[in-house]
Design a protein around this motif. Sequence first.
Motif, PDB file in Angstrom:
ATOM      1  N   ASP A 147       0.833  -1.203   0.000  1.00 17.78           N
ATOM      2  CA  ASP A 147       0.000   0.000   0.000  1.00 17.78           C
ATOM      3  C   ASP A 147       0.875   1.263   0.000  1.00 17.78           C
ATOM      4  OD1 ASP A 147      -2.412   1.471   0.150  1.00 17.78           O
ATOM      5  OD2 ASP A 147      -2.109   1.737   2.307  1.00 17.78           O
ATOM      6  N   TRP A 148       1.877   1.288   0.897  1.00 14.93           N
ATOM      7  CA  TRP A 148       2.770   2.451   0.960  1.00 14.93           C
ATOM      8  C   TRP A 148       3.640   2.552  -0.297  1.00 14.93           C
ATOM      9  CZ3 TRP A 148       2.556   6.873   3.026  1.00 14.93           C
ATOM     10  CH2 TRP A 148       1.903   7.061   4.245  1.00 14.93           C
ATOM     11  N   LEU A 149       4.098   1.421  -0.784  1.00 11.73           N
ATOM     12  CA  LEU A 149       4.900   1.425  -2.012  1.00 11.73           C
ATOM     13  C   LEU A 149       4.132   2.070  -3.152  1.00 11.73           C
ATOM     14  CD1 LEU A 149       6.760  -1.993  -2.472  1.00 11.73           C
ATOM     15  CD2 LEU A 149       7.764   0.292  -2.441  1.00 11.73           C
ATOM     16  N   ASN A 150       2.888   1.654  -3.316  1.00  6.86           N
ATOM     17  CA  ASN A 150       2.073   2.179  -4.415  1.00  6.86           C
ATOM     18  C   ASN A 150       1.834   3.678  -4.264  1.00  6.86           C
ATOM     19  OD1 ASN A 150       1.924  -0.349  -5.593  1.00  6.86           O
ATOM     20  ND2 ASN A 150       0.045  -0.920  -4.494  1.00  6.86           N
ATOM     21  N   LYS A 151       1.555   4.111  -3.024  1.00 10.68           N
ATOM     22  CA  LYS A 151       1.339   5.547  -2.780  1.00 10.68           C
ATOM     23  C   LYS A 151       2.589   6.354  -3.117  1.00 10.68           C
ATOM     24  CE  LYS A 151      -1.880   5.377   1.098  1.00 10.68           C
ATOM     25  NZ  LYS A 151      -1.939   5.478   2.545  1.00 10.68           N
ATOM     26  N   LEU A 152       3.744   5.891  -2.639  1.00 10.98           N
ATOM     27  CA  LEU A 152       4.980   6.657  -2.826  1.00 10.98           C
ATOM     28  C   LEU A 152       5.414   6.675  -4.290  1.00 10.98           C
ATOM     29  CD1 LEU A 152       6.931   5.506   0.371  1.00 10.98           C
ATOM     30  CD2 LEU A 152       5.733   7.672   0.012  1.00 10.98           C
ATOM     31  N   LYS A 153       5.087   5.605  -5.016  1.00 11.47           N
ATOM     32  CA  LYS A 153       5.454   5.550  -6.444  1.00 11.47           C
ATOM     33  C   LYS A 153       4.679   6.574  -7.271  1.00 11.47           C
ATOM     34  CE  LYS A 153       7.069   0.775  -6.959  1.00 11.47           C
ATOM     35  NZ  LYS A 153       6.675  -0.593  -7.347  1.00 11.47           N
ATOM     36  N   VAL A 154       3.410   6.792  -6.908  1.00  2.57           N
ATOM     37  CA  VAL A 154       2.570   7.664  -7.742  1.00  2.57           C
ATOM     38  C   VAL A 154       2.437   9.079  -7.184  1.00  2.57           C
ATOM     39  CG1 VAL A 154       1.274   5.699  -8.642  1.00  2.57           C
ATOM     40  CG2 VAL A 154       0.389   6.935  -6.646  1.00  2.57           C
ATOM     41  N   ALA A 155       3.012   9.333  -6.004  1.00  2.00           N
ATOM     42  CA  ALA A 155       2.790  10.622  -5.328  1.00  2.00           C
ATOM     43  C   ALA A 155       3.339  11.815  -6.094  1.00  2.00           C
ATOM     44  CB  ALA A 155       3.391  10.583  -3.921  1.00  2.00           C
ATOM     45  N   VAL A 156       4.286  11.573  -6.991  1.00  2.91           N
ATOM     46  CA  VAL A 156       4.840  12.663  -7.795  1.00  2.91           C
ATOM     47  C   VAL A 156       3.745  13.360  -8.605  1.00  2.91           C
ATOM     48  CG1 VAL A 156       5.480  11.233  -9.788  1.00  2.91           C
ATOM     49  CG2 VAL A 156       6.779  13.301  -9.307  1.00  2.91           C
ATOM     50  N   GLY A 157       2.633  12.652  -8.851  1.00  6.71           N
ATOM     51  CA  GLY A 157       1.528  13.239  -9.615  1.00  6.71           C
ATOM     52  C   GLY A 157       0.364  13.728  -8.761  1.00  6.71           C
ATOM     53  N   PHE A 158       0.520  13.725  -7.420  1.00  3.86           N
ATOM     54  CA  PHE A 158      -0.561  14.114  -6.516  1.00  3.86           C
ATOM     55  C   PHE A 158      -0.860  15.615  -6.590  1.00  3.86           C
ATOM     56  CE2 PHE A 158      -0.692  10.651  -2.950  1.00  3.86           C
ATOM     57  CZ  PHE A 158      -0.991   9.697  -3.906  1.00  3.86           C
ATOM     58  N   SER A 159      -2.104  15.979  -6.293  1.00  2.00           N
ATOM     59  CA  SER A 159      -2.479  17.388  -6.125  1.00  2.00           C
ATOM     60  C   SER A 159      -1.928  17.885  -4.787  1.00  2.00           C
ATOM     61  CB  SER A 159      -4.004  17.518  -6.110  1.00  2.00           C
ATOM     62  OG  SER A 159      -4.530  16.906  -4.927  1.00  2.00           O
ATOM     63  N   SER A 160      -1.968  19.200  -4.584  1.00  2.00           N
ATOM     64  CA  SER A 160      -1.425  19.751  -3.332  1.00  2.00           C
ATOM     65  C   SER A 160      -2.221  19.247  -2.125  1.00  2.00           C
ATOM     66  CB  SER A 160      -1.399  21.281  -3.367  1.00  2.00           C
ATOM     67  OG  SER A 160      -2.682  21.784  -3.635  1.00  2.00           O
TER      68      SER A 160
ATOM     69  N   PHE B 283      28.306  20.773 -12.809  1.00  2.00           N
ATOM     70  CA  PHE B 283      27.797  20.712 -11.435  1.00  2.00           C
ATOM     71  C   PHE B 283      27.896  22.118 -10.829  1.00  2.00           C
ATOM     72  CE2 PHE B 283      32.237  19.144 -11.490  1.00  2.00           C
ATOM     73  CZ  PHE B 283      32.854  20.090 -10.691  1.00  2.00           C
ATOM     74  N   PRO B 284      27.130  22.428  -9.772  1.00  2.00           N
ATOM     75  CA  PRO B 284      26.254  21.517  -9.032  1.00  2.00           C
ATOM     76  C   PRO B 284      24.989  21.166  -9.821  1.00  2.00           C
ATOM     77  CG  PRO B 284      26.071  23.743  -8.150  1.00  2.00           C
ATOM     78  CD  PRO B 284      27.179  23.779  -9.160  1.00  2.00           C
ATOM     79  N   LYS B 285      24.610  19.902  -9.692  1.00  3.79           N
ATOM     80  CA  LYS B 285      23.382  19.441 -10.355  1.00  3.79           C
ATOM     81  C   LYS B 285      22.849  18.240  -9.593  1.00  3.79           C
ATOM     82  CE  LYS B 285      25.973  16.687 -13.778  1.00  3.79           C
ATOM     83  NZ  LYS B 285      26.082  16.344 -15.214  1.00  3.79           N
ATOM     84  N   SER B 286      21.541  18.059  -9.644  1.00  2.54           N
ATOM     85  CA  SER B 286      20.936  16.937  -8.927  1.00  2.54           C
ATOM     86  C   SER B 286      19.731  16.427  -9.702  1.00  2.54           C
ATOM     87  CB  SER B 286      20.521  17.357  -7.514  1.00  2.54           C
ATOM     88  OG  SER B 286      19.541  18.368  -7.555  1.00  2.54           O
ATOM     89  N   LEU B 287      19.339  15.205  -9.377  1.00  2.00           N
ATOM     90  CA  LEU B 287      18.253  14.530 -10.088  1.00  2.00           C
ATOM     91  C   LEU B 287      17.103  14.208  -9.144  1.00  2.00           C
ATOM     92  CD1 LEU B 287      20.400  12.028 -12.178  1.00  2.00           C
ATOM     93  CD2 LEU B 287      18.931  13.825 -13.135  1.00  2.00           C
ATOM     94  N   GLY B 288      15.893  14.205  -9.690  1.00  2.00           N
ATOM     95  CA  GLY B 288      14.717  13.748  -8.962  1.00  2.00           C
ATOM     96  C   GLY B 288      14.000  12.698  -9.789  1.00  2.00           C
ATOM     97  N   PHE B 289      12.992  12.082  -9.185  1.00  2.00           N
ATOM     98  CA  PHE B 289      12.280  11.010  -9.887  1.00  2.00           C
ATOM     99  C   PHE B 289      11.584  11.525 -11.147  1.00  2.00           C
ATOM    100  CE2 PHE B 289       8.796   7.898 -10.532  1.00  2.00           C
ATOM    101  CZ  PHE B 289       9.598   6.800 -10.752  1.00  2.00           C
ATOM    102  N   GLU B 290      11.302  12.845 -11.169  1.00  2.00           N
ATOM    103  CA  GLU B 290      10.680  13.431 -12.354  1.00  2.00           C
ATOM    104  C   GLU B 290      11.508  13.154 -13.618  1.00  2.00           C
ATOM    105  OE1 GLU B 290       9.815  16.451  -8.964  1.00  2.00           O
ATOM    106  OE2 GLU B 290      11.286  14.904  -9.421  1.00  2.00           O
ATOM    107  N   PHE B 291      12.839  13.204 -13.490  1.00  2.00           N
ATOM    108  CA  PHE B 291      13.745  12.965 -14.623  1.00  2.00           C
ATOM    109  C   PHE B 291      13.551  11.551 -15.179  1.00  2.00           C
ATOM    110  CE2 PHE B 291      18.056  11.472 -16.013  1.00  2.00           C
ATOM    111  CZ  PHE B 291      18.233  12.311 -17.103  1.00  2.00           C
ATOM    112  N   VAL B 292      13.400  10.587 -14.258  1.00  3.07           N
ATOM    113  CA  VAL B 292      13.204   9.186 -14.667  1.00  3.07           C
ATOM    114  C   VAL B 292      11.842   9.022 -15.335  1.00  3.07           C
ATOM    115  CG1 VAL B 292      12.900   6.829 -13.787  1.00  3.07           C
ATOM    116  CG2 VAL B 292      14.755   8.253 -12.919  1.00  3.07           C
ATOM    117  N   LYS B 293      10.817   9.587 -14.696  1.00  2.00           N
ATOM    118  CA  LYS B 293       9.445   9.395 -15.172  1.00  2.00           C
ATOM    119  C   LYS B 293       9.194  10.096 -16.514  1.00  2.00           C
ATOM    120  CE  LYS B 293       4.668  10.212 -13.777  1.00  2.00           C
ATOM    121  NZ  LYS B 293       3.825  11.208 -13.132  1.00  2.00           N
ATOM    122  N   GLU B 294       9.731  11.308 -16.649  1.00  2.00           N
ATOM    123  CA  GLU B 294       9.395  12.127 -17.818  1.00  2.00           C
ATOM    124  C   GLU B 294      10.366  11.956 -18.986  1.00  2.00           C
ATOM    125  OE1 GLU B 294       9.229  16.059 -16.145  1.00  2.00           O
ATOM    126  OE2 GLU B 294       7.693  15.429 -14.696  1.00  2.00           O
ATOM    127  N   ILE B 295      11.612  11.541 -18.696  1.00  2.00           N
ATOM    128  CA  ILE B 295      12.629  11.501 -19.753  1.00  2.00           C
ATOM    129  C   ILE B 295      13.192  10.099 -19.976  1.00  2.00           C
ATOM    130  CG2 ILE B 295      14.922  12.381 -20.425  1.00  2.00           C
ATOM    131  CD1 ILE B 295      14.129  15.015 -18.971  1.00  2.00           C
TER     132      ILE B 295
END
Length: 353
Positions: free
Chosen positions: A49-62, A231-243
């Motif tokens: 349950d928590w895994l599924n929530k955390l995987k999709v939370a990048v698309g959650f509303s505020s 650098f400096p540069k950093s990555l977030g899950f958005e990079f994986v999901k969108e690109i």
Amino acid sequence: MFKETYTVIGVMSGTSLDGIDLARINFTIKNEKWSYEILESETVSYSNDWLNKLKVAVGFSSEELTKLNEDYTDYLGNVINSFIAKYKISNLDAVCSHGHTILHQPQNGFTLQIGNLPKIAKIINQKVVCDFRVQDVRLGGQGAPLVPIGDRILFSEYDYCLNLGGFSNVSFESNNKRIAFDISPVNTVLNFYANKLGLDYDDKGKISSSGKVNLELLNELNALDYYKKAFPKSLGFEFVKEIVLPLIENYSISIDDKMHTFTEHIAYQTSIALPIKSGKILITGGGAYNDFLIERMQFHLPNIEIIIPDNKTLEFKEALIFALLGVLKLRNEINVLSSVTGAKMDHSSGNIY
């Protein structure tokens, strides 16, 4: 007058979603030199349950994010309480918690780590130091990576410190400055494909090693704009999901070949990222167990001595270092380096509740 010894719990949840790492750590400072001992430690796996929530939370509303933050803070507090009770831990100086990153958009002046609400201190009835990234972003920094100051203080005997988690990040000294940045995605991508095969992860890289390289895909991955940035540069899950994932999914090849090609990509980008291709490199994080990935890194870096430490340091290094960041905050000492994050200045980050 500051103390010479501290007992704290470090708490970390990484982007690879393998669970919540907790470790009780003793720190000692003598003659301005820090040492540590990792005592009890464990990783608490997420429920489905928590895994599924955390995987999709990048698309959650505020509104959904606000509720998720409340729920996760309650959940994290209970996990910490269980750890304290299980090991009969007392006389803590603090619990130092990273929380879990949901959104990381420093270019928009925004980063969100859930589980850092003030009520966590009441839930666990302890002093809590947490939310280490937000202040850095406000100061114009990337809010990441934060581990390098710990590398400098605790692991200075290595030329490079490389963590292979959801993403890879490296830190090293250059002209008396600590340099650090995220190199590439690692387990965010490899675990995604292992999950498609019904597995949590690719044990020792066996699936990846059974595939073959698709050169066209490899070249496209290596040509992504992120790798050209300074650098400096950093990555977030958005990079994986969108690109990254849409790019890989353009190829009608087997999952084995996708994983093999991406492993080669990680190893190649690591070799490109290191300015001097010799010396000693300390490798930690879940990716250190991926024998095939380590083998490919050694192939691309034949003159580097790869060192994989004892299991506790390997698995709990990030919890260890966020524990140290918390102790430095308690002492009101610098725990974030502007040379690494690009912030306006070095600073002492985090909230104390």
